[in-house]
Design an enzyme around this catalytic site. Structure first.
Site, short mmCIF file in Angstrom:
data_model
loop_
_atom_site.label_atom_id
_atom_site.label_comp_id
_atom_site.label_asym_id
_atom_site.label_seq_id
_atom_site.Cartn_x
_atom_site.Cartn_y
_atom_site.Cartn_z
N LYS A 173 36.03 89.73 20.37
CA LYS A 173 36.48 89.49 21.74
C LYS A 173 35.44 88.63 22.46
O LYS A 173 34.40 89.11 22.90
CB LYS A 173 36.68 90.79 22.53
N GLY A 204 40.39 88.08 25.86
CA GLY A 204 41.03 88.82 26.95
C GLY A 204 39.97 89.39 27.85
O GLY A 204 38.78 89.12 27.68
N GLU A 248 22.87 94.49 22.74
CA GLU A 248 21.91 93.38 22.91
C GLU A 248 22.06 92.94 24.35
O GLU A 248 23.04 92.29 24.70
CB GLU A 248 22.26 92.22 21.96
N CYS A 282 19.10 84.79 27.31
CA CYS A 282 18.63 86.16 27.49
C CYS A 282 17.13 86.28 27.26
O CYS A 282 16.44 87.05 27.92
CB CYS A 282 19.38 87.10 26.55
N GLU A 382 17.00 90.10 36.14
CA GLU A 382 17.41 88.91 35.40
C GLU A 382 18.25 88.02 36.32
O GLU A 382 19.31 88.44 36.79
CB GLU A 382 18.24 89.34 34.19
P1 NAD Z 1 28.91 90.67 30.54
O1 NAD Z 1 28.24 91.96 30.27
O2 NAD Z 1 29.55 90.45 31.85
O3 NAD Z 1 30.05 90.40 29.45
C1 NAD Z 1 29.80 90.45 28.06
C2 NAD Z 1 31.09 90.72 27.33
O4 NAD Z 1 31.52 92.04 27.67
C3 NAD Z 1 32.25 89.81 27.71
O5 NAD Z 1 33.00 89.51 26.57
C4 NAD Z 1 33.05 90.66 28.66
O6 NAD Z 1 34.42 90.31 28.73
C5 NAD Z 1 32.89 92.03 28.03
N1 NAD Z 1 33.17 93.16 28.92
C6 NAD Z 1 33.14 93.20 30.28
N2 NAD Z 1 33.47 94.43 30.71
C7 NAD Z 1 33.70 95.19 29.61
C8 NAD Z 1 34.06 96.55 29.40
N3 NAD Z 1 34.26 97.38 30.44
N4 NAD Z 1 34.20 97.00 28.14
C9 NAD Z 1 33.97 96.18 27.09
N5 NAD Z 1 33.65 94.87 27.22
C10 NAD Z 1 33.50 94.39 28.47
O7 NAD Z 1 27.81 89.57 30.23
P2 NAD Z 1 27.89 88.01 30.47
O8 NAD Z 1 27.80 87.77 31.93
O9 NAD Z 1 29.04 87.45 29.71
O10 NAD Z 1 26.55 87.52 29.73
C11 NAD Z 1 25.30 87.48 30.32
C12 NAD Z 1 24.45 88.65 29.90
O11 NAD Z 1 24.34 88.72 28.49
C13 NAD Z 1 23.03 88.53 30.41
O12 NAD Z 1 22.59 89.77 30.89
C14 NAD Z 1 22.25 88.16 29.15
O13 NAD Z 1 20.88 88.49 29.18
C15 NAD Z 1 22.97 88.92 28.11
N6 NAD Z 1 22.67 88.35 26.79
C16 NAD Z 1 21.92 89.08 25.90
C17 NAD Z 1 21.61 88.55 24.65
C18 NAD Z 1 20.82 89.31 23.62
O14 NAD Z 1 20.86 88.94 22.46
N7 NAD Z 1 20.10 90.36 24.00
C19 NAD Z 1 22.08 87.28 24.32
C20 NAD Z 1 22.82 86.58 25.25
C21 NAD Z 1 23.13 87.13 26.48
#
Ligand code: NAD
Length: 482
Positions: A173, A204, A248, A282, A382
């Site tokens: 997803k 989605g 992560e 990240c 962040e």
């Molecule tokens: P996000 O947490 O908003 O979304 C991540 C994913 O989770 C998306 O696919 C989203 O649709 C899904 N999601 C949202 N609500 C959900 C729920 N209730 N249940 C299951 N899935 C759900 O993050 P983002 O804004 O897309 O990405 C940025 C974040 O990701 C930053 O905090 C960044 O540091 C982190 N990040 C971490 C790493 C790592 O390897 N540690 C790498 C890249 C990004």
């Protein structure tokens, strides 16, 4: 610019392209603010179908040999390479990342990860012996891969490649904002004849599709990359089925410039690191720690280097920073900068104004600031934009304690004239990765967080462990003797 590959009416489930039941989602190009593609999204019912398809594929895929799976990953690598120009165009359009970065980092690192697992499978020990016990590493089952928008292709492959290598089928997803590159991955899997159900793609919403995957009893492992808030939610709703959840999450990493370091080199590299992907990385070193006696020199270098970063059209060759991903993200970054200034922070470079000549697009100026206290919000949270906070320290003990004084623990850097002195300091940082003196990225070294940056490890042999169960088979003395 739009391409036919950016209009997707079907999702990939059980080896077929099926029409999902969700609404059309318009993918915005963050540089033009125009719709660049459309995707008909999956609903929870479609996601449940994908889980069932993966379950049907589980036994067959799990019983293939490592050599066979290695061959599949090599074929995948070739199929992705054949789609290089499409993938680069797609990443530029959906993420707004500069074209050269899309090629070298987003795609280049994704390919390096796929290749690394093809290679690992040639030697990986799926079985070992402990006295009269044979210890088997078996596929953990169906994997849900939930990924963010900042490096959509690379982060997807950092889950899919080790999961398939382990023998697990995947339901992917992607983030709502950046689903298009994942479709090219599905195209590649279809082209190489991956068995049905081994890779399924259900774009989605997080609250519907993501949550269905996190809670579904047919999903054995959730591998999640994203924000802390959503990570907590995923872990909490997944707990009802006691499935494995690998998180992560975010970071607020420190770049520690030790007193004997080349300040100009260290500061220049740190500024460049923060600005990569418009600060939406990240592991970015978003806090620069310098000896108090070097603060003025560090600020002068940081301002000059940040100022020289070219913000503009990500399709242009000389662009260093494209836009951030969305209007909401831009507002969030500007609110952090504005809030910090209101709290007494000092701007060294950048700020909340639009970069000159860029009336359209979610652009943010490369920004460097100092703060009144390392506990200020902008020095703790962040920001996920091109913003560097510079913090002075009195001595090395204080530098280490400041580096460790956030709730995150993802990455970091240490700079010194002496690599081993830097290594000694690196040992004291509570983070999953530390780069000494600008050392290069290693696709087979583990990556993951301490503290609230997560609980998993991706890449290399650590990455495959997330998708393996360990079984101990005790044999009677006659067969179990060493
Ligand atoms: P996000 O947490 O908003 O979304 C991540 C994913 O989770 C998306 O696919 C989203 O649709 C899904 N999601 C949202 N609500 C959900 C729920 N209730 N249940 C299951 N899935 C759900 O993050 P983002 O804004 O897309 O990405 C940025 C974040 O990701 C930053 O905090 C960044 O540091 C982190 N990040 C971490 C790493 C790592 O390897 N540690 C790498 C890249 C990004």
């Amino acid at each position: 610019m739009s391409r036919p590959e950016w209009v997707r009416e079907r999702v990939y489930v059980g080896g077929s392209w099926v029409v999902p039941r969700g609404a059309i989602y318009e993918v915005e190009n963050p540089a033009t603010e125009q719709t660049t593609g459309t995707v008909r999204t999956a609903t929870s019912a479609d996601a449940a179908d994908a889980v069932e398809a993966a379950r049907r594929a589980r036994a067959g895929w799990g019983s293939t040999t490592p050599q066979y799976r290695s061959g599949v990953l090599r074929d995948l690598s070739t199929a992705l390479r054949e789609r290089t120009e499409l993938l680069v165009d797609t990443l530029v359009a959906e993420v707004g990342t500069p074209v050269e970065l899309a090629r070298s980092s987003h795609l280049g690192q994704a390919l390096a990860v796929v290749d690394s697992y093809a290679e690992l499978l040639e030697t990986f020990a799926f079985e070992e012996r402990v006295q009269h016990t044979r210890v088997l590493r078996e596929p953990a089952g169906v994997v849900a891969a939930i990924t963010p928008w900042n490096y959509p292709l690379y982060l997807l492959m950092a889950k899919v490649a080790p999961a398939l290598a382990a023998g697990c089928p995947v339901v992917a997803k992607p983030a709502e904002l950046t689903p298009l590159s994942a479709f090219v991955v599905a195209d590649a899997f279809e082209a190489i004849g991956l068995p049905p159900g081994v890779f399924n793609l259900v774009p989605g919403s997080g609250s519907e599709v993501g949550e269905l995957l996190a809670t579904h009893p047919g999903v054995d492992v959730v591998s999640f990359t994203g924000s802390i808030g959503v990570g907590r939610r995923v872990a909490s709703v997944a707990s009802a089925t006691v499935k494995r959840v690998c998180l992560e999450l975010g970071g607020k990493s420190a770049s520690v410039v030790l007193p004997d370091a080349d300040v100009e080199q260290a500061v220049s590299a740190t500024v460049a690191n923060v600005m990569v992907n418009s600060g939406q990385t990240c592991a970015a070193w978003t806090r620069l720690l310098v000896p108090r006696s070097e603060l003025d020199a560090a600020l002068a270098t940081a301002a000059a280097v940040a100022h020289n970063h070219v913000v503009g059209d990500p399709r242009e060759g000389g662009t260093d920073l494209g836009p951030v991903i969305s209007a909401a993200q831009r507002n969030s970054v500007l609110t952090y900068i504005g809030g910090a200034l209101a709290e007494g922070a000092t701007l060294v470079c950048g700020g909340v104004e639009r970069p000159e000549g860029l009336a359209t697009g979610h652009y943010v100026r490369p920004t460097v600031m100092t703060v009144l206290s390392p506990t200020d919000r902008i020095a703790q949270e962040e920001v996920f934009g091109p913003v560097l906070v510079v913090l002075p320290y009195a001595d090395v003990d204080e530098a280490i304690s400041l580096a460790n004084a956030t709730s995150y623990g993802l990455a970091g850097a240490v700079w010194s004239a002496d690599d081993m002195h830097a290594f000694a300091v690196a040992r004291q940082l509570r983070t999953g990765r530390v780069d000494v003196n600008g050392a290069a990225w290693n696709p087979v070294a583990p990556f993951g967080g301490y503290k609230q940056s997560g609980n998993g490890r991706e890449l290399g042999r650590w990455g495959i462990d997330e998708f393996l169960e360990v079984k101990a088979v005790q044999l009677p003395a006659a067969n179990g003797a060493q």
